[in-house]
Enzyme design. Sequence first.
Site: not given
Length: 342
Positions: A119, A179, A246, A217, A115, A181-182
């Site tokens: 966010f 994450s 994560n 996390k 993925n 993805n940011t």
Amino acid sequence: MYHLIKKLLFRFPPENIHHSVMRGLKLVHGLPLGSKLVNAWCNTKVKGLERELWGLRFRNPVGLAAGFDKDAKYTDELASLGFGFVEIGTVTPLAQPGNEQPRLFRLPADQALINRMGFNNDGAVAAAKRLQKRRSDIIIGGNIGKNKQTPNEEAVSDYEKCFHALFDVVDYFVVNVSSPNTPNLRALQEKEPLKQLLHHLQLLNAQKSKPKPILLKIAPDLNDDQLNDIIEIVQETGLAGIVATNTTISRDGLQTPAAEVANIGAGGLSGLPVRERSTAVIRYIHERSSGKIPIIAAGGIFTAADAREKLEAGAVLVQVYTGFIYEGPTIVKKICAGLANK
């Protein structure tokens, strides 16, 4: 039965079918006797799995990881599936659309997902309003992050806004700096910026009449030196614990053809390929901290054996996400039954 249904569901784009299935569950849950039927099918009746932690009583140790119910739209429905707790988010101060679609991909050969959601959420205030209206008493965690457009130098302010917006409606917090993805988010895992962020949140927390547990996390891609820094910071700031782990940016050892994986592109990998590394991180933290840091395990949990592996490595609670997608709505019931029959 679910494995037959899954073949049909997997014919549709992952993100679209996720929303369709959850809207369907919400519809069924709202029908007369609907919630009772869902409970009868999915909820665990196993006793003796309760956990007492941070002044909270978890009815069982199996929770739902952040990312599934980002906007707290389905907490009552998820409670009826037997989860011991649900972690909403990741929530950011302002609503944001996330990355362009498609951004969620299945790797069935590996029982995995990739993925790069970014966010996507309705914002902290919207999530708080929904949680104010929930009916179930399931324990809720609030996973918080920063908006994409917020530079790292101002990230502390974003986390503070989320903390204040959600404080009265969640039972614990999880600070998400892991994450992939940011852009540049993972840089906040470095020692000094992370220490500054966590110290600030703990100062805010101490000003409350009843402080909430705050956890961190972390990514599975940290090396031992970085994990040592994390342990030091968590102990120094008095954090309640760690969520490990994560998604990973690694693509090692996948059964899915390399060309297909490359075509998917960037994103965090979750599911069975993360299981061993996640367990190794949990074991390392548990041993290096002499068991003094409570750990919520996430990463590759599909069965009771997977959950037991994490618990024996030092975790106190476990979370599922990709396993829930692949194993279906009775996953909590099956894991709890397996843990009870040890």
